[in-house]
Design a protein around this motif. Structure first.
Motif, mmCIF file in Angstrom:
data_model
loop_
_atom_site.group_PDB
_atom_site.id
_atom_site.type_symbol
_atom_site.label_atom_id
_atom_site.label_comp_id
_atom_site.label_asym_id
_atom_site.label_seq_id
_atom_site.Cartn_x
_atom_site.Cartn_y
_atom_site.Cartn_z
ATOM 1 N N ILE A 20 0.871 -1.178 0.000
ATOM 2 C CA ILE A 20 0.000 0.000 0.000
ATOM 3 C C ILE A 20 0.904 1.224 0.000
ATOM 4 O O ILE A 20 1.825 1.320 0.815
ATOM 5 N N GLU A 21 0.644 2.127 -0.940
ATOM 6 C CA GLU A 21 1.459 3.339 -1.038
ATOM 7 C C GLU A 21 0.538 4.543 -1.136
ATOM 8 O O GLU A 21 -0.346 4.594 -1.994
ATOM 9 N N ILE A 22 0.729 5.497 -0.246
ATOM 10 C CA ILE A 22 -0.067 6.722 -0.236
ATOM 11 C C ILE A 22 0.867 7.916 -0.111
ATOM 12 O O ILE A 22 1.985 7.800 0.404
ATOM 13 N N GLY A 23 0.409 9.038 -0.603
ATOM 14 C CA GLY A 23 1.226 10.242 -0.531
ATOM 15 C C GLY A 23 0.528 11.405 -1.182
ATOM 16 O O GLY A 23 -0.713 11.497 -1.189
ATOM 17 N N GLY A 24 1.313 12.277 -1.776
ATOM 18 C CA GLY A 24 0.747 13.450 -2.430
ATOM 19 C C GLY A 24 1.738 14.042 -3.407
ATOM 20 O O GLY A 24 2.934 13.726 -3.393
ATOM 21 N N ARG A 25 1.241 14.884 -4.279
ATOM 22 C CA ARG A 25 2.100 15.581 -5.231
ATOM 23 C C ARG A 25 1.695 17.037 -5.296
ATOM 24 O O ARG A 25 0.526 17.392 -5.082
ATOM 25 N N PHE A 26 2.662 17.872 -5.635
ATOM 26 C CA PHE A 26 2.397 19.307 -5.683
ATOM 27 C C PHE A 26 3.372 19.955 -6.659
ATOM 28 O O PHE A 26 4.450 19.423 -6.945
ATOM 29 N N PHE A 27 2.959 21.106 -7.180
ATOM 30 C CA PHE A 27 3.807 21.874 -8.084
ATOM 31 C C PHE A 27 4.762 22.749 -7.276
ATOM 32 O O PHE A 27 4.354 23.426 -6.334
ATOM 33 N N ILE A 28 6.031 22.742 -7.667
ATOM 34 C CA ILE A 28 6.955 23.762 -7.177
ATOM 35 C C ILE A 28 6.753 25.032 -7.984
ATOM 36 O O ILE A 28 6.756 26.149 -7.456
ATOM 37 N N LEU A 60 -1.868 14.421 -13.789
ATOM 38 C CA LEU A 60 -0.910 14.709 -12.735
ATOM 39 C C LEU A 60 -1.372 15.895 -11.898
ATOM 40 O O LEU A 60 -0.565 16.684 -11.405
ATOM 41 N N THR A 61 -2.680 16.001 -11.722
ATOM 42 C CA THR A 61 -3.242 17.072 -10.905
ATOM 43 C C THR A 61 -2.691 16.980 -9.489
ATOM 44 O O THR A 61 -2.642 15.891 -8.908
ATOM 45 N N PRO A 62 -2.266 18.094 -8.888
ATOM 46 C CA PRO A 62 -1.777 18.049 -7.503
ATOM 47 C C PRO A 62 -2.857 17.552 -6.548
ATOM 48 O O PRO A 62 -4.043 17.822 -6.724
ATOM 49 N N GLY A 63 -2.428 16.828 -5.519
ATOM 50 C CA GLY A 63 -3.360 16.302 -4.529
ATOM 51 C C GLY A 63 -2.876 14.991 -3.966
ATOM 52 O O GLY A 63 -1.772 14.524 -4.271
ATOM 53 N N LEU A 103 10.485 9.389 -3.138
ATOM 54 C CA LEU A 103 10.508 10.811 -3.497
ATOM 55 C C LEU A 103 10.786 10.932 -4.984
ATOM 56 O O LEU A 103 11.687 10.273 -5.519
ATOM 57 N N ARG A 104 9.982 11.773 -5.661
ATOM 58 C CA ARG A 104 10.186 11.996 -7.084
ATOM 59 C C ARG A 104 10.131 13.483 -7.394
ATOM 60 O O ARG A 104 9.208 14.186 -6.974
ATOM 61 N N TYR A 105 11.127 13.945 -8.133
ATOM 62 C CA TYR A 105 11.141 15.312 -8.649
ATOM 63 C C TYR A 105 11.143 15.232 -10.171
ATOM 64 O O TYR A 105 11.944 14.514 -10.769
ATOM 65 N N MET A 106 10.230 15.964 -10.814
ATOM 66 C CA MET A 106 10.135 15.956 -12.271
ATOM 67 C C MET A 106 10.055 17.378 -12.792
ATOM 68 O O MET A 106 9.253 18.189 -12.299
ATOM 69 N N TRP A 107 10.888 17.658 -13.770
ATOM 70 C CA TRP A 107 10.847 18.963 -14.450
ATOM 71 C C TRP A 107 10.619 18.700 -15.933
ATOM 72 O O TRP A 107 11.340 17.940 -16.564
ATOM 73 N N VAL A 152 6.663 17.668 -7.643
ATOM 74 C CA VAL A 152 7.254 16.810 -6.615
ATOM 75 C C VAL A 152 6.193 15.847 -6.107
ATOM 76 O O VAL A 152 5.047 16.241 -5.864
ATOM 77 N N THR A 153 6.573 14.582 -5.983
ATOM 78 C CA THR A 153 5.694 13.555 -5.436
ATOM 79 C C THR A 153 6.400 12.885 -4.258
ATOM 80 O O THR A 153 7.569 12.491 -4.375
#
Length: 756
Positions: free
Chosen positions: A23-31, A54-57, A699-703, A748-749
């Motif tokens: 089970i994996e839970i988390g969130g993503r947001f725009f820098i 890829l909507t933040p949330g 942790l994921r960072y995407m540009w 960032v996720t």
């Protein structure tokens, strides 16, 4: 004395079950985020979201697996991207060696613009409307028709007012559609000889799609110039609301022939049905107020959509091992496609009289037959051959349909009469190729390939294409391997008689799929290995298509003259240690096309050139064994497109009054950097929290950045009203202004996962 009875075997205890899962839970947001500017001063991330959400949330996913310890039963349940428009769920259950069942629910978005705007109400439905007040205000800014000129804005004040009216009546919506797929598959293998399969898929699409439509507001003179100048081009959101059902079933038997060889045969069939919620959609002319509808200026317009249709298929295929180390494989597919929707009215404009058609609906379709045959033979361990023959027949069963005439864009432009004759064709392919391994390190081969088209009711009845191919695969030393191919083909038609478009202005066009063509194509790849775990792979390739179309001959033939491309690149793979892998690649591609086109009574030589360069580098590393894994990837690509033209060949009666066009370059640049890290939490820390399984943090960072400079599309995002100075063609066009693929996003996720 009778023997004592044998003791009863011990009872078999029910199998115990094991389970594991994640089970994996988390969130993503725009820098940071910046979309391309579109109409209504919006910033669109449509290209960024195009086929993903890829909507933040908050985000979440899971996998649960259970099975019996004897290995007989296994159940898998999974889900990812829960709650978003690209979510996916799977359910698998199987009994080893006998029964298998799979169910999938999948969603895929296709986003064009997440903040699109339009002047129309009723988006998503089949009736796009405008208020009478808005249309009246737009019409008030037009100067009355004069001569062949339609009513149009002639002053800057009128144009400014129209722009303000449009900007003040915009509706914001999501331009795009979503594809929902539900699929189920069942497989039964009662023994080693039988394999039975069934599957069913339901595909539902809902949303909108951009489409260009045309209507009219003409001057009453009725001349060809009045028709041309009176065209009104609009861009509107077409409704997408359809369902597709696909079902298949098959049974395969594998056995042994009387001569002791293996064989298999499969019988099956399928059915597909497409259902569209709407037969057509309507839209209103923004320049026509209530009470002003006429034959030359329609208020209400209609645009047809895809009709309901269905297809049924029967399939037979199989294979058999033969003497001389040969195997023969054959397949037969027969499909009957049908469509019987009623024809739509020629126009929804009540000011135009109806036209006559020979039948109320198509009530037709096509039958297709596919036969495929392959014979492979290993003559010796070093000599192999393959013979192939493929036959495909497309036969239309639709009757010829005659119309007294049809209207162009619901305006008083009547074309026809015309009789439509359905097209049909047969395509045959045959080939023979072989390979020979004369040395342990060398394999060479070649082949002959033939393709023939027999067409009904096309400009060309017959085309034959003959191809010869050579290849080699060599590894002369342990540190190098070379692979190369080359082919030459020639396609020729029997005769070219224009019937697709017999108009004199277009009668000398040679369509590229039927025109004479000579092709040369080659590829080369070299693998170089080093003792330092480094592999270098340079590659190269080319293709030259030289069409037999001759603009200098007496027929002054037009069309595609030449289409060529070449590429060269390098791939590098390096593994400096057991825990680290590095990969990099570079590719350069160039494409050039030469087209001789028609412009009025002159010829226009068009040159198209594209150049694409792509660079990629990536690495995977175990930074701390069983603790920290890191991966990083960088992709950079750039493209340049050029379109130019100049006057074509000069002939008597072929004036040179062509002004060559100088179009700006089209440039594209795309960059993506993706950094991911996975950290396994110390087990002692996890146990203190009351958990015995594995816990990890991801942790994921995407540009991503897209930079596009395209004069043909981007400018429309800033100009709702196109009104060229000194011209009247398309001078009242209104676009949605949705297509700006530029964006710059940093995302960032962060997620926490547990495994057991």
């Amino acid at each position: 004395m009778a023997a004592d009875p044998a003791p009863a075997p011990p009872a078999v205890a029910p199998s115990e079950w094991w389970t594991n899962g994640v089970i994996e839970i988390g969130g993503r947001f725009f820098i940071s985020k910046q979309g391309g500017r579109t109409a209504g001063n919006q910033r669109s991330l449509g290209k960024f979201y195009e086929y993903r959400d890829l909507t933040p949330g908050p985000i979440g996913g899971f996998v649960f697996t259970a099975g019996t310890k004897d290995g007989l039963y296994v159940v898998d349940i999974g889900g990812r991207n829960i709650g978003y428009d690209d979510q996916n769920y799977t359910f698998d259950v199987n009994k080893a060696g006998e029964q298998y069942f799979t169910f999938v629910w999948d969603q895929t978005p296709h986003t064009y613009n997440d903040v699109a705007t339009t002047i129309y109400s009723g988006v998503g439905g089949n009736d796009l409307t405008l208020s009478n007040g808005f249309r009246q205000s737009m019409a008030n800014q037009l100067t009355a028709a004069a001569g062949n000129d339609p009513p149009r804005p002639t002053t800057n004040a009128q144009r400014t007012t129209i722009a303000s009216l449009i900007d003040g009546n915009l509706n914001t919506f999501h331009l795009g559609f979503r594809r929902d797929v539900a699929a189920a598959e069942y497989r039964w293998t009662p023994d080693e000889a039988w394999d039975v399969k069934t599957d069913y898929t339901r595909i539902r699409r809902d949303g909108t799609q951009p489409v260009a439509v045309m209507t009219y507001q003409m001057a009453p003179s009725g001349t060809a110039a009045a028709e041309r100048n009176g065209r009104v081009m609009l861009e509107v959101p077409k409704p997408i609301a359809d369902t597709t059902h696909n079902a298949n079933a098959s049974a395969e038997y594998a056995g042994t022939t009387p001569w002791g060889k293996k064989f298999n045969i499969s019988l099956g069939g399928g059915y597909s049905a497409y259902q569209n919620d709407y037969a057509a959609f309507g839209f209103q002319n923004p320049w026509i107020p209530n009470g002003s509808n006429s034959a030359i200026a329609p208020l209400d317009n209609s645009y047809s959509l895809a009709p309901d249709n269905s297809a049924a298929t029967a399939r037979v295929n199989g294979g058999v091992d033969l003497p001389f180390n040969s195997r023969y494989v054959a397949a037969m597919n027969y499909t009957m496609a049908r469509q019987d929707d009623q024809f739509l009215p020629f126009t929804v404009n009540p000011a135009l009289p109806p036209q006559v058609i020979s039948q109320a609906g198509l009530n037709g379709g096509n039958n297709t037959l596919l036969l495929n045959n392959v014979l492979t033979t290993s003559w010796t361990p070093n000599v192999k051959s393959t013979l192939r023959y493929r036959y495909y027949d497309f036969d239309s069963i639709t009757d010829p349909i005659s119309v007294s005439g049809w209207y162009v864009a619901d305006g008083n432009i009547l074309e026809g009469p015309h009789t439509y004759f359905p097209m049909a064709y047969t395509k045959q392919n045959a080939s023979a190729d072989g390979s020979w391994r004369p040395l342990k390190w060398l394999t060479v081969g070649g082949g002959y390939y033939w393709e023939r088209w027999d067409r009904d009711r096309r400009d060309v009845n017959v085309t034959d294409e003959h191809t010869g191919k050579l290849f080699a695969d060599a590894r002369p030393v342990d540190w190098a391997q070379i692979r190369a191919t080359y082919l030459h083909s020639e396609r020729r038609y029997d005769s070219y008689v224009p019937i697709t478009n017999p108009d004199a202005a277009y009668s000398t066009y040679r369509l590229f799929d039927m025109a004479n063509r000579s092709r040369d194509k080659g590829t080369l790849a070299i693998d170089l290995y080093s003792q330092d775990n480094v592999t270098l792979t340079p590659t190269a390739g080319f293709r030259i298509d030289d069409y037999g179309t001759d603009p200098y001959g007496p027929s002054r033939e037009l069309g595609l003259l030449r289409d060529e491309s070449w590429n060269a690149g390098l791939e590098i793979s390096w593994r400096p240690s057991r825990d680290v892998t590095v990969m990099a690649s570079y590719m350069h591609e160039e494409i050039q096309r030469n087209i001789m086109a028609h412009q009025n009574t002159s010829m226009l030589d068009v040159q198209i050139a594209d150049r694409i360069e792509t660079f990629m580098i990536g690495t995977k590393a175990i930074m701390v064994p069983n603790k920290l894994d890191v991966s990083a990837n960088l992709l950079f690509s750039t493209a340049l497109g050029r379109l130019g033209s100049h006057a074509g060949p000069v002939f008597v009666g072929n004036p040179t009054s062509i002004n060559p066009e100088a179009f700006p370059d089209i440039t594209q640049q795309f960059t993506r950097f993706d950094l991911q890290a996975r950290y396994a939490v110390d087990p002692e820390v996890v146990q203190k929290l009351g958990w015995t399984g594995e816990t990890f943090v991801r942790l994921r960072y995407m540009w991503e950045r897209a930079i596009v400079d395209d004069w043909s599309t981007v400018n429309q995002n800033y100009l709702w009203l196109i009104n060229p100075t000194g011209g009247t063609v398309f001078n009242k066009s209104v676009f949605m202004g949705w297509n700006n693929p530029n964006y710059n996003v940093q995302l960032v996720t962060v997620s926490l996962g547990v495994k057991w």
